[in-house]
Design a protein around this motif. Structure first.
Motif, PDB file in Angstrom:
ATOM      1  N   GLY A 143       0.813  -1.210   0.000  1.00 21.82           N
ATOM      2  CA  GLY A 143       0.000   0.000   0.000  1.00 21.82           C
ATOM      3  C   GLY A 143       0.846   1.259   0.000  1.00 21.82           C
ATOM      4  O   GLY A 143       0.571   2.204  -0.751  1.00 21.82           O
TER       5      GLY A 143
ATOM      6  N   ALA B  67      -5.695   5.237   2.834  1.00 22.19           N
ATOM      7  CA  ALA B  67      -5.592   3.939   3.507  1.00 22.19           C
ATOM      8  C   ALA B  67      -6.867   3.616   4.279  1.00 22.19           C
ATOM      9  O   ALA B  67      -7.357   2.475   4.245  1.00 22.19           O
ATOM     10  CB  ALA B  67      -4.381   3.927   4.442  1.00 22.19           C
TER      11      ALA B  67
ATOM     12  N   GLN C 202      -4.516   2.814  -8.433  1.00 23.26           N
ATOM     13  CA  GLN C 202      -4.283   2.339  -7.076  1.00 23.26           C
ATOM     14  C   GLN C 202      -5.204   1.177  -6.729  1.00 23.26           C
ATOM     15  O   GLN C 202      -4.770   0.192  -6.117  1.00 23.26           O
ATOM     16  CB  GLN C 202      -4.484   3.484  -6.088  1.00 23.26           C
TER      17      GLN C 202
ATOM     18  N   ILE D 160      -3.789  -2.551  -5.810  1.00 15.79           N
ATOM     19  CA  ILE D 160      -4.037  -3.118  -4.484  1.00 15.79           C
ATOM     20  C   ILE D 160      -4.760  -4.458  -4.592  1.00 15.79           C
ATOM     21  O   ILE D 160      -4.399  -5.436  -3.918  1.00 15.79           O
ATOM     22  CB  ILE D 160      -4.851  -2.127  -3.626  1.00 15.79           C
TER      23      ILE D 160
END
Length: 313
Positions: A20, A69, A283, A287
């Motif tokens: 991450g 996050a 992203q 992920i």
């Protein structure tokens, strides 16, 4: 066994945390500004500043990371900068072609590659072994897109046996779905078949040279029993390892293959997002793919304990 699983789960959490951080910093530190792209060539500095504030890009990087996050942990992967749709919705719309191509490719590669490797180990030094070794070298040398264009030219354009490009959803019928995936599956499977065949051959030869294999042969064990009941089982750990590692290579190969064959999958979505500097999509895909890869490696590690119980301790 329980302590082994707990250790692997803790290491998985640590790996995903580092992934991450890496994904966030990789995109933020790369050259280019999505606000400039969204605003266009004729935008004023005030317009660009307004877009940056709207997207939260003017906040300090640690603050951006914390917000991102927390959203990921809660299951919110954000909204696409350009389309305005949720990232998970865009990814889910592209999953079927990518999953279909990946499953067919992995199934074909494992089946044919392991069979070729066993056959080459059984006839080591013979004509079949030399042919399969040459095939493996060719599979490592030729890029996937070259194989793809070669298959398109001969099987689609020249022979008219298969469609050139495109994808048909499986709900339109199994036949059209399967026919449109034959060429990309063959192109993407080529290097993996060669890779699996080479690894299986090497692992099988190492096991076949062991003393207990010579003892089994002296006791009159058949070739089938020696190859499948003894050698293949004891060579299972390195074979499982390369299958798990191949998932990461398969992801990169899918991106190229989907581009060559014009398949609207996750790979094409990532390419378009990179061109547009669409941070949330890039992203989100990275992920999810990283999480899938880590989970597969975890499953492979746990499978080791079934093949070789000594790994538990």
């Amino acid at each position: 066994m329980v302590s082994y699983i707990l250790r692997r789960l803790l290491s998985t959490i640590a790996v995903m945390t580092m992934v991450g951080i890496f994904v966030f910093l990789l995109l933020r530190l790369a050259p280019g500004d999505p606000a400039d792209i969204i605003a266009g060539d004729r935008a004023t500095p005030e317009m660009v500043a307004g877009i940056r504030e709207q997207l939260g890009l003017n906040e300090p990087m640690p603050v951006q990371f914390v917000h991102w996050a927390l959203s990921i942990v809660s299951g919110d992967f954000g909204t696409s900068i350009f389309t305005g749709y949720p990232v998970l919705q865009l990814i889910s719309q592209r999953l079927e072609p990518t999953i279909s191509l990946s499953i067919l490719t992995l199934s074909l590669s494992v089946t044919v590659g392991i069979s070729f490797g066993i056959l080459a180990a059984w006839r080591t030094g013979g004509f079949i072994d030399r042919v399969l070794t040459a095939f493996a070298a060719l599979g490592f040398s030729v890029p996937v897109f070259v194989i793809g264009y070669f298959l398109i030219y001969f099987l689609a354009i020249s022979m008219h046996w298969l469609p050139v490009q495109g994808y048909e959803p499986i709900d339109h019928g199994f036949g059209p779905w399967f026919v449109h995936l034959i060429l990309p599956t063959l192109a993407l499977s080529f290097p993996y078949v060669a890779y699996f065949a080479r690894i299986v051959r090497t692992s099988m030869l190492e096991v076949l040279s062991e003393d207990y294999m010579r003892t089994a042969a002296a006791k009159g064990a058949s070739s089938y029993s020696m190859l499948f009941h003894h050698a293949l089982k004891n060579a299972g750990v390195p074979i499982l390892t390369v299958i798990g590692m191949s998932v990461a290579y398969l992801i990169s190969g899918v991106v190229i293959t989907e581009t060559v064959f014009n398949i609207p999958g996750v790979g094409r979505l990532v390419v378009d997002a990179i061109n547009n500097r669409d941070y949330p999509i890039i992203q989100g895909v990275l992920i999810l793919v990283s999480g899938l890869y880590v989970l597969i490696n975890l499953a492979v590690d746990l499978a080791y304990t079934l093949i070789d119980p000594r790994i538990r301790y």
